[in-house]
Design a protein around this motif. Structure first.
Motif, PDB file in Angstrom:
ATOM      1  N   LYS A  45      46.835  36.262  40.646  1.00  0.00           N
ATOM      2  CA  LYS A  45      45.832  37.252  40.238  1.00  0.00           C
ATOM      3  C   LYS A  45      46.295  38.696  40.409  1.00  0.00           C
ATOM      4  O   LYS A  45      45.845  39.575  39.678  1.00  0.00           O
ATOM      5  CB  LYS A  45      44.546  37.028  41.049  1.00  0.00           C
ATOM      6  CG  LYS A  45      43.932  35.644  40.871  1.00  0.00           C
ATOM      7  CD  LYS A  45      43.560  35.392  39.418  1.00  0.00           C
ATOM      8  CE  LYS A  45      42.964  34.010  39.233  1.00  0.00           C
ATOM      9  NZ  LYS A  45      42.607  33.733  37.818  1.00  0.00           N
ATOM     10  N   ILE A  84      38.342  34.755  50.373  1.00  0.00           N
ATOM     11  CA  ILE A  84      38.964  34.830  49.057  1.00  0.00           C
ATOM     12  C   ILE A  84      38.875  33.467  48.387  1.00  0.00           C
ATOM     13  O   ILE A  84      39.298  32.454  48.955  1.00  0.00           O
ATOM     14  CB  ILE A  84      40.435  35.274  49.163  1.00  0.00           C
ATOM     15  CG1 ILE A  84      40.515  36.686  49.754  1.00  0.00           C
ATOM     16  CG2 ILE A  84      41.118  35.231  47.800  1.00  0.00           C
ATOM     17  CD1 ILE A  84      41.919  37.178  49.964  1.00  0.00           C
ATOM     18  N   THR A 142      39.831  31.903  42.424  1.00  0.00           N
ATOM     19  CA  THR A 142      39.826  32.742  41.224  1.00  0.00           C
ATOM     20  C   THR A 142      40.034  34.212  41.540  1.00  0.00           C
ATOM     21  O   THR A 142      39.996  35.052  40.656  1.00  0.00           O
ATOM     22  CB  THR A 142      38.502  32.569  40.460  1.00  0.00           C
ATOM     23  OG1 THR A 142      37.410  32.942  41.313  1.00  0.00           O
ATOM     24  CG2 THR A 142      38.328  31.125  40.024  1.00  0.00           C
ATOM     25  N   GLY A 143      40.227  34.518  42.837  1.00  0.00           N
ATOM     26  CA  GLY A 143      40.462  35.896  43.230  1.00  0.00           C
ATOM     27  C   GLY A 143      39.216  36.649  43.612  1.00  0.00           C
ATOM     28  O   GLY A 143      39.280  37.840  43.978  1.00  0.00           O
ATOM     29  N   GLU A 144      38.039  36.018  43.538  1.00  0.00           N
ATOM     30  CA  GLU A 144      36.797  36.707  43.890  1.00  0.00           C
ATOM     31  C   GLU A 144      36.610  36.749  45.400  1.00  0.00           C
ATOM     32  O   GLU A 144      37.175  35.917  46.118  1.00  0.00           O
ATOM     33  CB  GLU A 144      35.605  36.027  43.222  1.00  0.00           C
ATOM     34  CG  GLU A 144      35.021  34.833  43.962  1.00  0.00           C
ATOM     35  CD  GLU A 144      35.794  33.545  43.768  1.00  0.00           C
ATOM     36  OE1 GLU A 144      35.314  32.482  44.203  1.00  0.00           O
ATOM     37  OE2 GLU A 144      36.900  33.614  43.184  1.00  0.00           O
ATOM     38  N   LEU A 145      35.818  37.688  45.858  1.00  0.00           N
ATOM     39  CA  LEU A 145      35.491  37.808  47.279  1.00  0.00           C
ATOM     40  C   LEU A 145      34.138  37.165  47.530  1.00  0.00           C
ATOM     41  O   LEU A 145      33.165  37.443  46.816  1.00  0.00           O
ATOM     42  CB  LEU A 145      35.462  39.272  47.716  1.00  0.00           C
ATOM     43  CG  LEU A 145      36.790  40.028  47.705  1.00  0.00           C
ATOM     44  CD1 LEU A 145      36.610  41.418  48.297  1.00  0.00           C
ATOM     45  CD2 LEU A 145      37.857  39.272  48.470  1.00  0.00           C
ATOM     46  N   ARG A 146      34.080  36.326  48.538  1.00  0.00           N
ATOM     47  CA  ARG A 146      32.846  35.633  48.883  1.00  0.00           C
ATOM     48  C   ARG A 146      32.339  36.114  50.240  1.00  0.00           C
ATOM     49  O   ARG A 146      33.130  36.451  51.127  1.00  0.00           O
ATOM     50  CB  ARG A 146      33.081  34.122  48.937  1.00  0.00           C
ATOM     51  CG  ARG A 146      33.446  33.522  47.589  1.00  0.00           C
ATOM     52  CD  ARG A 146      33.690  32.027  47.713  1.00  0.00           C
ATOM     53  NE  ARG A 146      33.925  31.411  46.420  1.00  0.00           N
ATOM     54  CZ  ARG A 146      32.970  30.975  45.612  1.00  0.00           C
ATOM     55  NH1 ARG A 146      31.694  31.100  45.985  1.00  0.00           N
ATOM     56  NH2 ARG A 146      33.255  30.421  44.456  1.00  0.00           N
ATOM     57  N   PRO A 175      32.801  42.007  50.691  1.00  0.00           N
ATOM     58  CA  PRO A 175      32.256  41.562  49.397  1.00  0.00           C
ATOM     59  C   PRO A 175      31.038  42.391  48.994  1.00  0.00           C
ATOM     60  O   PRO A 175      30.159  42.670  49.819  1.00  0.00           O
ATOM     61  CB  PRO A 175      31.883  40.097  49.664  1.00  0.00           C
ATOM     62  CG  PRO A 175      32.789  39.676  50.767  1.00  0.00           C
ATOM     63  CD  PRO A 175      32.963  40.886  51.635  1.00  0.00           C
ATOM     64  N   ASN A 221      34.271  43.286  44.327  1.00  0.00           N
ATOM     65  CA  ASN A 221      33.958  42.005  43.718  1.00  0.00           C
ATOM     66  C   ASN A 221      35.124  41.028  43.775  1.00  0.00           C
ATOM     67  O   ASN A 221      34.921  39.821  43.757  1.00  0.00           O
ATOM     68  CB  ASN A 221      33.533  42.204  42.263  1.00  0.00           C
ATOM     69  CG  ASN A 221      32.188  42.900  42.139  1.00  0.00           C
ATOM     70  OD1 ASN A 221      31.266  42.610  42.892  1.00  0.00           O
ATOM     71  ND2 ASN A 221      32.082  43.825  41.195  1.00  0.00           N
ATOM     72  N   SER A 222      36.343  41.557  43.812  1.00  0.00           N
ATOM     73  CA  SER A 222      37.516  40.700  43.768  1.00  0.00           C
ATOM     74  C   SER A 222      38.590  41.256  44.691  1.00  0.00           C
ATOM     75  O   SER A 222      38.478  42.373  45.221  1.00  0.00           O
ATOM     76  CB  SER A 222      38.059  40.598  42.339  1.00  0.00           C
ATOM     77  OG  SER A 222      38.491  41.882  41.887  1.00  0.00           O
ATOM     78  N   LYS A 249      41.510  42.202  43.716  1.00  0.00           N
ATOM     79  CA  LYS A 249      42.095  43.370  43.046  1.00  0.00           C
ATOM     80  C   LYS A 249      41.284  44.629  43.332  1.00  0.00           C
ATOM     81  O   LYS A 249      41.844  45.704  43.583  1.00  0.00           O
ATOM     82  CB  LYS A 249      42.175  43.119  41.543  1.00  0.00           C
ATOM     83  CG  LYS A 249      42.915  44.212  40.772  1.00  0.00           C
ATOM     84  CD  LYS A 249      42.999  43.880  39.313  1.00  0.00           C
ATOM     85  CE  LYS A 249      43.831  44.937  38.585  1.00  0.00           C
ATOM     86  NZ  LYS A 249      43.352  46.314  38.789  1.00  0.00           N
ATOM     87  N   ASP A 250      39.945  44.516  43.319  1.00  0.00           N
ATOM     88  CA  ASP A 250      39.104  45.673  43.635  1.00  0.00           C
ATOM     89  C   ASP A 250      39.340  46.126  45.073  1.00  0.00           C
ATOM     90  O   ASP A 250      39.388  47.330  45.354  1.00  0.00           O
ATOM     91  CB  ASP A 250      37.627  45.312  43.447  1.00  0.00           C
ATOM     92  CG  ASP A 250      37.280  45.059  41.986  1.00  0.00           C
ATOM     93  OD1 ASP A 250      38.058  45.480  41.117  1.00  0.00           O
ATOM     94  OD2 ASP A 250      36.244  44.423  41.728  1.00  0.00           O
TER      95      ASP A 250
END
Length: 457
Positions: free
Chosen positions: A342, A395, A398-402, A425, A444-445, A447-448
């Motif tokens: 990602k 993490i 899909t690269g999203e933050l939970r 997150p 959100n991710s 990368k962010d």
């Protein structure tokens, strides 16, 4: 013609019994089968007798032990035990030699003897003079603290019947023996039988008993695994003998949680409680450091701030190496895969090393984001403001933050410790009620989160 005594072969690692000798036990250990006599079996064939102490009672008439505890006056020990020492409980404490097991229980013995009454300290490894020398150094000299050097379980039971103490310390279980058994002290049969008799004494006389146990070279509890099933609580002391700090945690606790830890500092006068572990673990924190960041983890009811360090170096020969201390290696591989897929970081030809400073192993997934940012920082050579920034979040693939649990308590702890910025997150921000002077930056991710940390707006 004399009757031939029956014998059995017992594995000294796992306790497996076999009628014949085997070179390799079913547990995989070699040359651990020892021949032992079965002379003590007849003692269990006698018809049982019913006494008043073993008569069945209605459950409503049985007094609950939840509120009947001894205060050890050592808050960190009370925390791990679940609020104090329960009467009639059997507690096992293990750790490497020289880590401070005897020091801790001798300090607790002194305070309990001063507060409540007679305490019997049974040592199978040291003489009475050696124990007194340590007690003088720890300021644990009390009139009600009784010391005896003995290894015979039957003699120890006689001392308990005569003194009727409120607490018994046995140091250590591997040195005790029962005369009825022909095997040597420390063998599977001796440890099992001695523990059974000690447990019976603790339950019938309603006396809490502390047992000290040795560990193997790999750090596991020495002796059969049944030892852990017999006792009510298993405490494990960890730490390096060359360092000052010790951590005690409960691996099993029938009277409380197993997620609490106690932190001590070893000094000349004994073990001193550390009321604010976060401050201790962040003592060596340096600002603007590559590959280092602060994360938070819940240890029972207490949030702890920990420093995570990462080092990324080119692979010189063969396959890339992955090493993790304090972080699950499978979790690290998952984070590295997300960074490659990602974020586009080439890590196939890079060795990655991750370490949690202080020797703790953070529970849960709240450290995922911190590990990823530390690896990115080391790979790109970008410093992180470690003294002012904290990162929290799980993490996904899909690269999203939970979001993670107890994140509000972790952020409050960071604010009290002087941190100014927290990356977390984005979906957590609306639910938080934070009064601490700390800025919340939602992402959100992954990368962010990297953009928020390293890209100047």
């Amino acid at each position: 013609m004399a009757k031939k005594e029956k014998t059995i072969f017992v594995c000294q690692d796992c306790g497996y019994e076999s009628p014949k000798w085997m070179g390799q036990c079913i547990c995989g250990s070699w040359n651990t089968m020892v021949e032992e006599k079965l002379s003590s079996v007849d003692a269990y064939k006698k018809s049982p007798t019913i006494t008043n102490s073993t008569k069945p009672l209605p459950i409503k008439e049985i007094k609950s032990g939840a509120y009947d505890r001894f205060d050890t006056h050592i808050n960190e020990l009370n925390r791990v035990l679940g609020g104090g020492l329960v009467k009639g409980s059997l507690t096992l404490i293990s750790g490497e030699p020289g880590i401070g097991k005897s020091t801790l229980i001798l300090q607790a013995s002194g305070t309990i003897a001063k507060q409540y009454g007679t305490v019997l300290y049974v040592s199978g490894e040291e003489s009475e003079e050696q124990i007194k020398m340590r007690a003088e150094r720890l300021n644990a000299i009390e009139d009600q603290l009784m010391i005896v050097s003995e290894t015979n379980v039957d003699v120890i039971k006689g001392y308990i019947d005569a003194l009727d103490p409120i607490l018994v310390i046995i140091d250590s279980i591997q040195t005790l023996f029962k005369p009825d058994l022909s095997s040597a002290p420390g063998s599977v049969s001796q440890v099992r039988e001695c523990t059974n008799h000690i447990m019976h004494t603790a339950k019938t006389k309603d006396i809490p008993i502390f047992i000290v146990a040795h560990v193997t070279k790999t750090g596991e509890l020495a002796g059969p695994r049944i030892l852990e099933h017999l006792v009510d609580t298993v405490l494990h002391f960890t730490g390096e003998r060359t360092q000052e700090f010790r951590v005690i945690r409960a691996l099993k606790n029938r009277f409380g949680t197993t997620s609490e830890i106690g932190v001590f500092e070893m000094r000349e006068e004994g073990l001193v409680e550390v009321s604010n572990p976060s401050e201790i673990f962040l003592e060596g924190l340096t600002p603007d450091t590559e590959g280092a960041i602060v994360i938070s983890s819940m240890e029972g009811t207490r949030p702890l701030l920990l420093e995570i360090q990462a080092l990324v170096a080119p692979t010189n020969l063969g396959f890339a190496r992955r090493a993790a201390i304090g972080i699950d290696l499978n979790r690290l591989n998952l984070i590295l895969a997300v960074l490659e897929k990602k974020i586009g970081i080439p890590l196939m030809n890079q060795d990655v090393y991750v370490n949690v400073v202080g020797g703790l192993k953070p529970e849960g997934t709240s450290s995922d984001l911190g590990v990823a940012l530390a690896i990115y920082s080391s790979m790109r050579g970008l410093p992180i403001k470690t003294t002012t920034t904290i990162a929290l979040g799980e993490i996904g693939l899909t690269g999203e933050l939970r979001p993670v649990s107890n994140i509000e308590r972790m952020i409050k702890e960071a604010g009290k410790m002087g941190f100014k910025k927290c990356i977390l997150p984005k979906q957590c921000i609306k639910k938080l009620k934070i009064n601490e002077p700390i800025g919340l930056i939602g992402a959100n991710s992954l990368k962010d989160a990297i953009d928020c940390m390293f890209v100047e707006n």
